[in-house]
Motif scaffolding. Structure first.
Motif, PDB file in Angstrom:
ATOM      1  N   UNK A 295      43.233  35.097  35.764  1.00  0.00           N
ATOM      2  CA  UNK A 295      42.471  36.302  35.429  1.00  0.00           C
ATOM      3  C   UNK A 295      41.350  36.577  36.428  1.00  0.00           C
ATOM      4  N   UNK A 296      41.319  35.823  37.526  1.00  0.00           N
ATOM      5  CA  UNK A 296      40.272  36.028  38.530  1.00  0.00           C
ATOM      6  C   UNK A 296      40.255  37.487  38.969  1.00  0.00           C
ATOM      7  N   UNK A 297      39.062  38.035  39.037  1.00  0.00           N
ATOM      8  CA  UNK A 297      38.899  39.446  39.393  1.00  0.00           C
ATOM      9  C   UNK A 297      37.589  39.593  40.150  1.00  0.00           C
ATOM     10  N   UNK A 298      37.616  40.394  41.184  1.00  0.00           N
ATOM     11  CA  UNK A 298      36.403  40.699  41.920  1.00  0.00           C
ATOM     12  C   UNK A 298      36.458  42.158  42.373  1.00  0.00           C
ATOM     13  N   UNK A 299      35.299  42.802  42.373  1.00  0.00           N
ATOM     14  CA  UNK A 299      35.250  44.208  42.778  1.00  0.00           C
ATOM     15  C   UNK A 299      33.897  44.487  43.427  1.00  0.00           C
TER      16      UNK A 299
END
Length: 146
Positions: free
Chosen positions: A132-136
């Motif tokens: 579920x790793x997420x970066x923005x």
């Protein structure tokens, strides 16, 4: 972040194109003790989506996530506090959490409790390597650090 500056931003957000504020805790352990939350309509995103998606085929999840949220975010005069948004990072949903929230925030005022961290001008959820790793780093709205 202090309650006074947040309150001022919330009062101004009706004039913004994306009416969106992210609340982040510096130590990655969020607790919601924001003094002005009484004036917000609180929405538990995990609960809302879980209750509705159970009736939908998994392959159709991406088609319904935004509609389900739009069914509970209905009053343009309200400021909505979105809590427990972790479900948005589930790869099965196939949604980009930030773009989803930005799209809704064009019409509704959203304050989002971010369940991750803000570092190097990026919102981050989970650890690198996690499914579920997420970066923005390209996002509309404002980020407040506690």
């Amino acid at each position: 972040m202090n309650a006074h500056s947040l309150k001022n931003e919330v009062q101004q957000m009706g004039k913004w194109w994306h009416k969106l504020i992210f609340l982040c805790n510096r130590n990655n352990q969020f607790n919601s003790n924001i003094p002005i939350t009484d004036s917000f309509e609180k929405i538990n995103v995990n609960l809302v989506l879980s209750q509705e998606l159970i009736h939908i085929s998994q392959k159709n999840y991406p088609l319904h996530v935004e509609d389900i949220l739009q069914n509970v975010i209905v009053n343009t005069n309200e400021t909505y506090l979105l809590q427990h948004i972790d479900i948005l990072f589930d790869p099965v949903l196939q949604v980009h959490p930030i773009r989803l929230l930005e799209n809704i925030s064009k019409n509704y005022k959203l304050v989002v409790e971010w369940p991750g961290k803000y570092e190097d001008s990026r919102l981050v959820y989970a650890e690198y390597g996690h499914p579920e790793y997420f970066t923005c780093h390209e996002l509309e709205g404002k980020v407040f650090l506690k």
